[in-house]
Design an enzyme around this catalytic site. Structure first.
Site, PDB file in Angstrom:
ATOM      1  CB  ALA A 180     -11.455  41.554  18.335  1.00 15.61           C
ATOM      2  CG  ASP A 236     -18.655  56.226  19.531  1.00 13.93           C
ATOM      3  OD1 ASP A 236     -17.469  55.824  19.514  1.00 13.93           O
ATOM      4  OD2 ASP A 236     -19.076  57.013  20.395  1.00 13.93           O
ATOM      5  CB  SER A 237     -21.450  51.419  21.678  1.00 15.23           C
ATOM      6  OG  SER A 237     -20.243  50.718  21.445  1.00 15.23           O
ATOM      7  N   GLY A 268     -15.798  44.573  27.844  1.00 17.16           N
ATOM      8  CA  GLY A 268     -16.174  45.855  28.456  1.00 17.16           C
ATOM      9  C   GLY A 268     -16.862  45.667  29.801  1.00 17.16           C
ATOM     10  CE1 TYR A 269     -17.207  50.417  32.440  1.00 13.84           C
ATOM     11  CE2 TYR A 269     -17.394  50.506  30.041  1.00 13.84           C
ATOM     12  CZ  TYR A 269     -16.873  50.996  31.220  1.00 13.84           C
ATOM     13  OH  TYR A 269     -16.010  52.063  31.190  1.00 13.84           O
ATOM     14  CG  ASP A 270     -20.727  42.650  27.884  1.00 15.07           C
ATOM     15  OD1 ASP A 270     -21.482  43.646  27.883  1.00 15.07           O
ATOM     16  OD2 ASP A 270     -20.299  42.121  26.835  1.00 15.07           O
ATOM     17  CE  LYS A 312     -23.035  42.442  24.021  1.00 13.63           C
ATOM     18  NZ  LYS A 312     -21.613  42.693  24.289  1.00 13.63           N
ATOM     19  NE  ARG A 356     -21.734  46.861  19.083  1.00 12.76           N
ATOM     20  CZ  ARG A 356     -21.401  46.749  20.380  1.00 12.76           C
ATOM     21  NH1 ARG A 356     -21.517  45.596  21.007  1.00 12.76           N
ATOM     22  NH2 ARG A 356     -20.941  47.784  21.044  1.00 12.76           N
TER      23      ARG A 356
HETATM   24  P1  ITT Z   1     -13.761  51.285  18.043  1.00 15.08           P
HETATM   25  O1  ITT Z   1     -13.835  52.763  18.355  1.00 15.08           O
HETATM   26  O2  ITT Z   1     -12.528  50.927  17.296  1.00 15.08           O
HETATM   27  O3  ITT Z   1     -15.011  50.756  17.427  1.00 15.08           O
HETATM   28  P2  ITT Z   1     -13.841  51.038  20.926  1.00 15.08           P
HETATM   29  O4  ITT Z   1     -13.887  49.891  21.871  1.00 15.08           O
HETATM   30  O5  ITT Z   1     -12.838  52.139  21.219  1.00 15.08           O
HETATM   31  O6  ITT Z   1     -13.628  50.481  19.451  1.00 15.08           O
HETATM   32  P3  ITT Z   1     -15.978  52.909  21.453  1.00 15.08           P
HETATM   33  O7  ITT Z   1     -15.117  54.127  21.423  1.00 15.08           O
HETATM   34  O8  ITT Z   1     -17.317  52.961  20.782  1.00 15.08           O
HETATM   35  O9  ITT Z   1     -15.276  51.647  20.819  1.00 15.08           O
HETATM   36  O10 ITT Z   1     -16.162  52.514  22.997  1.00 15.08           O
HETATM   37  C1  ITT Z   1     -17.060  51.512  23.326  1.00 15.08           C
HETATM   38  C2  ITT Z   1     -16.837  51.108  24.771  1.00 15.08           C
HETATM   39  O11 ITT Z   1     -18.105  51.068  25.439  1.00 15.08           O
HETATM   40  C3  ITT Z   1     -16.279  49.704  24.848  1.00 15.08           C
HETATM   41  O12 ITT Z   1     -14.868  49.690  24.801  1.00 15.08           O
HETATM   42  C4  ITT Z   1     -16.862  49.220  26.174  1.00 15.08           C
HETATM   43  O13 ITT Z   1     -16.102  49.739  27.239  1.00 15.08           O
HETATM   44  C5  ITT Z   1     -18.244  49.878  26.168  1.00 15.08           C
HETATM   45  N1  ITT Z   1     -19.212  49.027  25.459  1.00 15.08           N
HETATM   46  C6  ITT Z   1     -19.910  49.329  24.328  1.00 15.08           C
HETATM   47  N2  ITT Z   1     -20.679  48.295  23.939  1.00 15.08           N
HETATM   48  C7  ITT Z   1     -20.456  47.317  24.834  1.00 15.08           C
HETATM   49  C8  ITT Z   1     -20.932  45.998  24.964  1.00 15.08           C
HETATM   50  O14 ITT Z   1     -21.756  45.449  24.087  1.00 15.08           O
HETATM   51  N3  ITT Z   1     -20.501  45.279  26.001  1.00 15.08           N
HETATM   52  C9  ITT Z   1     -19.641  45.804  26.900  1.00 15.08           C
HETATM   53  N4  ITT Z   1     -19.122  47.025  26.851  1.00 15.08           N
HETATM   54  C10 ITT Z   1     -19.528  47.792  25.816  1.00 15.08           C
END
Ligand code: ITT
Length: 195
Positions: free
Chosen positions: A11, A69-70, A153-155, A175, A181
């Site tokens: 989300a 994917d990030s 996440g790691y923010d 951001k 992104r």
């Molecule tokens: P979808 O695959 O459904 O898009 P996901 O959260 O599983 O959702 P990813 O496999 O790409 O997505 O994993 C991305 C993770 O990397 C995310 O859950 C965070 O732990 C970290 N991450 C990526 N971008 C971030 C951001 O902008 N801020 C904080 N953490 C981030």
């Protein structure tokens, strides 16, 4: 292209991407509106996983799809957690446990350099032979204690040294201006416009 499926179950990503696409007149619709289940992400590169997610959502909806994917790559950890950032501390996924694991892995390490990486892939249809691809990075350092309440996440651990703020301390708009992104999405839009 008016309607674009955003191929994510996250989300926070959806909110950031929708905010960026809004001024362009593209209607971003979450894959959850079509009950698209999570795609498999078996690959070792961000770009391959993004492609798999975009194709999966496009196949199931019949619409163009954009996937992200990030992850975070820490210099002293050889680029880990990288593509497994979301599940670094195992399943069920937990941002809190991921952050704790990262802090434990970095205990006593002076080199705190890290970057976020984002790979975006847009497919016009599921078997699109020419996906539109863009990537972006955001460099910073990993703090020793979390700061801020926003983001995901790691923010709370990721400090932008220019702003001297963690990502959890800034708004979505701020951001998006500097993030992995935001950079990737602006590059992707340029490529779309060039077509
Ligand atoms: P979808 O695959 O459904 O898009 P996901 O959260 O599983 O959702 P990813 O496999 O790409 O997505 O994993 C991305 C993770 O990397 C995310 O859950 C965070 O732990 C970290 N991450 C990526 N971008 C971030 C951001 O902008 N801020 C904080 N953490 C981030």
């Amino acid at each position: 292209m008016q309607k674009l499926v955003i191929a994510t179950g996250n989300a926070h990503k959806l909110h950031e991407i929708s905010t960026l696409l809004q001024p362009l007149g593209i209607e971003a619709v979450s894959q959850s509106a079509f009950n698209v289940p999570e795609a498999a992400e078996p690959h070792v590169t961000f770009i391959e996983n993004a492609l798999a997610k975009a194709r999966h959502a496009s196949r199931l909806t019949g619409l163009p799809a954009l996937a992200d994917d990030s992850g975070i790559c820490v210099h002293a950890l050889g680029g880990a957690p990288g593509v497994i950032s979301a599940i670094y501390a195992g399943e069920p996924r937990s941002d809190a446990r991921n952050n704790e694991k990262l802090l434990a892995a970095m205990q006593g390490i002076a080199d705190r350099l890290a970057h976020y990486h984002c790979a975006l892939v847009l497919v016009r249809h599921a078997d699109d032979p020419q996906p539109i691809i863009a990537e972006g990075q955001w460099h910073g350092v990993i703090l020793e204690t979390p700061r801020g309440e926003g983001g995901f996440g790691y923010d709370p651990l990721f400090l932008d040294t220019t702003l001297n703020q963690t990502v959890a301390e800034i708004s979505t708009e701020d951001k998006n201006r500097v993030s992995h992104r935001g950079k990737a999405l602006r590059a992707l839009v340029e490529r779309l416009r060039a077509e």
